[in-house]
Write a protein that holds these residues in place. Structure first.
Motif, short mmCIF file in Angstrom:
data_model
loop_
_atom_site.label_atom_id
_atom_site.label_comp_id
_atom_site.label_asym_id
_atom_site.label_seq_id
_atom_site.Cartn_x
_atom_site.Cartn_y
_atom_site.Cartn_z
N ARG A 48 35.93 57.51 -21.31
CA ARG A 48 35.46 58.81 -21.30
C ARG A 48 34.72 59.40 -22.42
N GLY A 49 34.00 60.73 -22.41
CA GLY A 49 33.45 61.32 -23.41
C GLY A 49 32.30 60.37 -24.08
N THR A 50 32.33 60.58 -25.73
CA THR A 50 31.40 59.75 -26.43
C THR A 50 31.31 58.29 -26.14
N SER A 51 32.67 57.67 -26.20
CA SER A 51 32.92 56.32 -26.13
C SER A 51 32.08 55.85 -24.79
N GLN A 52 31.96 56.49 -23.75
CA GLN A 52 31.53 56.00 -22.38
C GLN A 52 29.99 56.15 -22.68
N ALA A 53 29.46 57.22 -23.27
CA ALA A 53 28.13 57.48 -23.34
C ALA A 53 27.50 56.50 -24.46
N GLN A 54 28.32 56.11 -25.13
CA GLN A 54 27.77 55.02 -26.48
C GLN A 54 27.55 53.75 -25.68
N VAL A 55 28.58 53.33 -24.78
CA VAL A 55 28.46 52.16 -24.16
C VAL A 55 27.25 51.90 -23.26
N LEU A 56 27.12 52.83 -22.36
CA LEU A 56 25.93 53.10 -21.48
C LEU A 56 24.71 52.91 -22.12
N GLU A 57 24.57 53.65 -23.23
CA GLU A 57 23.32 53.62 -23.72
C GLU A 57 23.24 52.52 -24.70
N GLY A 58 24.22 51.92 -25.20
CA GLY A 58 24.13 50.48 -25.72
C GLY A 58 23.40 49.72 -24.86
N LEU A 59 23.75 49.93 -23.47
CA LEU A 59 23.42 48.91 -22.40
C LEU A 59 21.94 49.18 -21.88
N ALA A 60 21.42 50.05 -22.63
CA ALA A 60 20.01 50.47 -22.54
C ALA A 60 19.73 51.32 -21.06
N SER A 292 37.04 51.40 -32.30
CA SER A 292 37.64 52.07 -33.46
C SER A 292 38.89 52.94 -32.80
N ASP A 293 39.32 53.58 -33.95
CA ASP A 293 40.46 54.59 -33.55
C ASP A 293 39.75 55.82 -32.99
N GLN A 294 38.69 55.86 -32.80
CA GLN A 294 37.85 57.19 -32.11
C GLN A 294 38.06 56.71 -30.44
N ALA A 295 38.34 55.73 -30.27
CA ALA A 295 38.26 55.15 -28.85
C ALA A 295 38.75 56.07 -27.75
N ASP A 296 38.08 56.31 -26.74
CA ASP A 296 38.54 57.06 -25.65
C ASP A 296 38.46 56.25 -24.37
N GLY A 302 45.28 56.16 -18.92
CA GLY A 302 45.70 57.76 -18.90
C GLY A 302 46.06 58.11 -20.17
N ASN A 303 46.03 57.27 -21.22
CA ASN A 303 46.53 57.65 -22.61
C ASN A 303 45.12 57.46 -23.48
N PRO A 304 44.85 58.10 -24.41
CA PRO A 304 43.64 57.61 -25.30
C PRO A 304 43.83 56.92 -26.60
#
Length: 371
Positions: A48-60, A292-296, A302-304
């Protein structure tokens, strides 16, 4: 449909190649871009959140032009087509998430992983890391018909979640090489080193293209079924220039420019594999939060408070007279009595194995030393 995601997958393939190349300069490279993309898209499904955006952007993926829902549906469609029954190519690709037995994945996540990614979630006891490592290695060995027998070398006892991605590929050349023609020859690894190889040879018609600008020859060798290998041979000393120009645009130009020629083709038998720490490479591509510990990853449990501790990829390829596996009896093209030009893959070259049906790059590699 999968056409919405294939261009991004292709861009990601070349980005990953550059990272692998920086980390292992002068070594063989071999990986399956489409299966790495699928593994991380599956992870994005639970992020979710930034974690998700980073993964998808990293996949181009450009999230301003494509929606997350379209990405997941695209992979669903793509995986159905790649694992299509009735194809003459054996291709099985899978993603499995091993999770600590104290973590409970949500029902929605389990359902989506299964439905969209043909993925599995397996509960493991990571406290006993030796046992957990054996369980994961045995699982992959079984899924790849004994082909890949050790995907994990080590496992930290604090691990909570491991993503394992495997791909098994077995195909036969449309026109096998005659075993009788195979002979010993030299492969020039670099200016100082040569290695003795088993060189296969076949006189026949192949689609090929000479790229004058990039000083390389491109030869397409079809497998039975809708898959073809693209062998790319740079002139000596031109590999760096070729790698620099390796983009989606270059490859589609090659594919458009291919024409049938008769040639005497020499290709070394080879068996290569690549094992990659995806965490390291993806962090270089900007995907940092999930590790990292920022992972969501709250979409998974169900828990971050969970992060990905390890992500590994291993790909393996054998090339011989009959294709990628097993022994051959061969057919001969009837040819006029004249000597065709000789094209000899006897120094480092690149290799792309492409599923023609979806235009997906199944494998990509650089063969610096085939032995």
């Amino acid at each position: 449909s999968c056409q919405r995601i294939v261009p991004s997958n292709t861009d990601f393939a070349f980005q990953f190649y550059r990272q692998a190349n920086t980390q292992e300069a002068g070594k063989n490279i071999f990986f399956s871009p489409v299966s790495i993309s699928a593994a991380f898209a599956l992870l994005a499904l639970g992020s979710r959140g930034t974690s998700q955006a980073q993964v998808l952007e990293g996949l181009a993926f450009n999230l301003t032009t494509i929606q997350k829902k379209e990405i997941h549906e695209g992979f669903h469609h793509l995986l159905l087509l790649l694992n299509r029954p009735g194809s003459q190519v054996q291709l099985s690709m899978g993603n499995t998430l091993f999770m600590d037995k104290h973590l409970k994945p949500t029902k929605t996540f389990l359902k989506d992983v299964q439905k969209l990614y043909r993925g599995k979630v397996v509960s493991s006891s990571f406290q006993n890391s030796t046992e957990a490592k054996k369980e994961i290695n045995d699982y992959v060995k079984n899924k790849t018909h004994g082909y890949i027998n050790q995907i994990l070398e080590d496992l930290d006892p604090n691990t909570l979640m491991v993503i394992v991605n495997y791909i098994y590929f077995k195909a036969y050349w449309e026109n096998p090489f005659n075993i009788k023609g195979t002979h010993k020859d030299y492969f020039h690894v670099n200016a100082k080193t040569s290695a003795e190889v088993e060189m296969m040879v076949r006189d026949g018609f192949y689609k090929a293209y000479s790229d004058r600008k990039l000083s390389c020859k491109v030869v397409q060798i079809p497998y039975k079924g809708d898959v073809a290998a693209l062998f790319i041979l740079p002139n000596k000393g031109k590999m760096k220039q070729l790698e620099h120009a390796l983009t989606k645009k270059t490859v589609s130009k090659w594919e458009r420019s291919l024409q049938r020629w008769r040639m005497e083709l020499h290709i070394p038998k080879l068996s290569i594999s690549g094992t990659y720490d995806l965490k390291k490479i993806l962090m270089n591509l900007g995907v940092t939060d999930v590790f990292s510990d920022q992972a969501d990853l709250s979409g998974i449990t169900g828990n971050p408070d969970v992060k990905v501790s390890k992500a590994t990829h291993k790909a393996l390829l054998k090339i011989h007279e009959n294709g990628t596996e097993a022994a051959a009896t061969s057919s001969i093209d009837f040819l006029p009595h004249s000597a065709p030009p000789i094209v000899k893959f006897n120094h480092p070259f690149l290799l792309l194995i492409v599923d023609q049906y979806t235009q997906s790059i199944l494998f990509m590699g650089k063969i610096v030393n085939p032995t």
